[in-house]
Design an enzyme around this catalytic site. Structure first.
Site, PDB file in Angstrom:
ATOM      1  CB  THR A 345       0.327   2.699   1.099  1.00 52.83           C
ATOM      2  OG1 THR A 345       0.133   2.517  -0.309  1.00 52.83           O
ATOM      3  CG2 THR A 345       1.815   2.584   1.400  1.00 52.83           C
ATOM      4  CG  ASP A 346      -3.550   3.201   5.006  1.00 50.50           C
ATOM      5  OD1 ASP A 346      -3.891   2.017   4.921  1.00 50.50           O
ATOM      6  OD2 ASP A 346      -2.865   3.650   5.941  1.00 50.50           O
ATOM      7  CB  SER A 371      -6.791   9.800   0.647  1.00 53.25           C
ATOM      8  OG  SER A 371      -6.701   9.567   2.036  1.00 53.25           O
ATOM      9  NE  ARG A 372      -6.516   1.791  -1.615  1.00 57.35           N
ATOM     10  CZ  ARG A 372      -5.230   1.667  -1.895  1.00 57.35           C
ATOM     11  NH1 ARG A 372      -4.339   1.784  -0.933  1.00 57.35           N
ATOM     12  NH2 ARG A 372      -4.818   1.421  -3.115  1.00 57.35           N
ATOM     13  CB  VAL A 373      -7.950   7.667   5.511  1.00 60.21           C
ATOM     14  CG1 VAL A 373      -8.593   8.281   6.741  1.00 60.21           C
ATOM     15  CG2 VAL A 373      -6.955   6.595   5.930  1.00 60.21           C
TER      16      VAL A 373
END
Length: 540
Positions: A345-346, A371-373
């Site tokens: 997941t991101d 949150s990698r975004v």
């Protein structure tokens, strides 16, 4: 009067002539059918012989109408995963190939319905009306068909929208121990999509019937069922049905995405999905690996979550946002399935049982959540309002742990702890009460401007409600800029802070430096919080 018998006679003659011609031209055709035999039956699986041409994951039909999927395709026999009860099957029963793979009904007729993975209705609204079907296993969109995740998906939950933003097309994992509020976050996110042009799929995998009924009732009462499809398998359903549930739900979501629509899907939860696959694999004599899971357990989740994306405008520009849920045991994030999903997941939202027991809800552990975004999927106004909030909150938690030892603290440290307790109180939120974007930004600006610091801790709930109500007075032009991608100007910031300051003035009773003298953990019980007096969902 004589014309009627003549016309009737001519019609009969014409019909009989057609029947005679059809009879003369009819040539019987022999259609070969491949029929096998059940050699053994176990819970959820069957061994079948006599189907030499069957393909992997092909659908087969047993003599009593039960469907199955060919999972193991060996030279002498095939292992079939049953999609129904095995109680009426016996060794020696016939099995027939269908020549197709497992598919599911899709379309707008599913909105507001509760179905099982085979498309059968589980509510009392009659048969499902749909004229299209899609395979449950589909290839994920190619990398060149995707665009970057830049549009925010507002959850209505302050701590997530401010510190762990989620974008449309992102895959954000929700994980934590049992009974820490994982499902509540997914349901609240679905509730917040009302009026946001986002369709929702809630996929309950191996859940208790009472828990599913409660979730559906919550969606119905809030009016969210109108734009939601509920796909359900219960704990007593066959493991094969539990295994195909998330794939069927994703195909339903992909149909909407292909139309250029935005879709949110919540998988509740993938721990049950992994356990169902482990059960099937062990029954089919596949070799076990770590924690008795088969070696391809990573792949079954990777190929599922890889289907979540944001498509290019040339392909409609639709998006599919995934919120997979996974259960941890004794806060063990390094277990097999959680680490697999964290790597797929991101980002992840981690719910801490320690925070839950203290009444800090939602029990999001900001330090272990990410949150990698990141800010790319967050509105500019949020970035400006949240600012260094996450850093300030982390510093407060570090200092608070030292303050528990009773050490004498200097004035700056007391102010930091006082401010951090107000941040924690403001990030709390009751269940099923999503907060609009303008209200969230007003609260965040008030926190960063330290307007809450002179408010007593036991008055924080009332203070926050006052700011939420005051946010309705924000001028329309400012509200429009808040919900757009425009940056927060200094004038807009001052306007919102002025409104918040006026709302908080009657509750600001403490000197700013006095907050550190207060006792307790810094958060009132959630049960003591009054219900919101107004509907806080985004009306913009």
């Amino acid at each position: 009067m004589s014309a009627e018998p003549e016309s009737l006679q001519s019609a009969l003659d014409s019909a009989l002539a057609g029947i005679s011609q059809a009879r003369e031209t009819f040539r019987p055709q022999l259609i070969p059918r491949e029929v096998g035999t059940v050699t053994s039956i176990a819970t959820g699986v069957a061994k079948v012989s006599g189907l030499p041409s069957v393909g992997f994951e092909e659908l087969v039909r047993f003599s009593d109408g039960t469907l199955g999927i060919a999972f193991n395709v060996d030279e002498d026999e095939i292992g079939v995963v049953l999609l129904g009860s095995h109680s009426h099957l016996n060794a020696g029963d016939e099995v027939e190939r269908t020549g197709r793979v497992m598919d599911v009904v899709v379309g707008d007729g599913l909105l507001g319905r509760t179905i099982d993975p085979l498309g059968r209705p589980l509510d009392d609204k009659g048969p499902v009306i749909a004229n299209e079907r899609l395979p449950i296993e589909r290839t994920a969109p190619h990398i060149m068909d995707r665009v970057a995740v830049t549009t925010p998906l507002q959850t209505g939950i302050k701590v997530i929208d401010a510190l762990i933003p989620v974008g449309r097309g992102q895959r954000e994992l929700i994980l934590g121990d049992r009974q820490t509020g994982k499902t509540a976050i997914a349901i609240d996110t679905i509730l917040n999509q009302r009026g946001q042009n986002v369709l929702c799929i809630y996929c309950a995998i191996g859940q208790r019937a009472s828990a599913v009924a409660k979730a559906v009732a919550t969606l119905r009462e809030a009016g969210a069922l109108d734009y939601t499809v509920v796909v359900v398998t219960e704990g007593n359903d066959p493991p094969g049905l539990t295994f195909i549930a998330p794939y069927a739900a994703t195909s339903i979501a992909e149909h909407f995405m292909a139309q250029g629509r935005n879709v949110l899907i919540a998988y509740d939860d993938l721990t049950q999905h992994a356990r169902a696959y482990r059960e099937l694999s062990l029954l089919l004599r596949r070799p076990p690996g770590r924690e008795a899971f088969p070696g391809d357990i990573f792949y079954i989740h990777a190929r599922l979550l890889e289907r979540a994306t944001h498509l290019r405008e040339e392909l409609g520009g639709g998006s599919l946002t995934a919120l997979p849920i996974v259960e941890t045991e004794a806060q063990n994030l390094s277990a097999y399935i959680p680490t697999n999903l964290i790597s797929i997941t991101d980002g992840q939202i981690y719910l801490s049982p320690s925070l839950f027991e203290l009444g800090i809800l939602p029990a999001v552990d900001v330090g272990k959540s990410v949150s990698r975004v990141g800010g790319k999927a967050q509105r500019a106004a949020f970035r400006a309002a949240a600012g260094n909030l996450k850093l300030a909150y982390a510093q407060f938690e570090e200092l608070e742990s030292f303050a528990r030892f009773g050490a004498r603290l200097d004035e700056d440290t007391r102010k930091t702890i006082n401010h951090g307790r107000r941040i924690r109180a403001c990030l709390q939120q009751p269940e099923s009460a999503p907060v609009s974007v303008p209200a969230q930004i007003a609260i965040l600006l008030a926190v960063t401007a330290k307007l809450f610091d002179p408010v007593a801790l036991d008055q924080m709930w009332a203070a926050e409600d006052a700011v939420q109500k005051a946010a309705l007075k924000i001028p329309d032009d400012v509200r429009t800029r808040l919900v757009s991608s425009a940056k927060l100007s200094e004038e807009d910031r001052e306007t919102i802070i002025k409104i918040a300051r006026q709302a908080l003035a009657p509750l600001q009773t403490l000197p700013v430096s006095q907050g550190s003298e207060e006792t307790g953990g810094g958060s009132a019980s959630l049960a003591a919080r009054p219900e919101p007096a107004v509907d806080m969902r985004d009306k913009s």
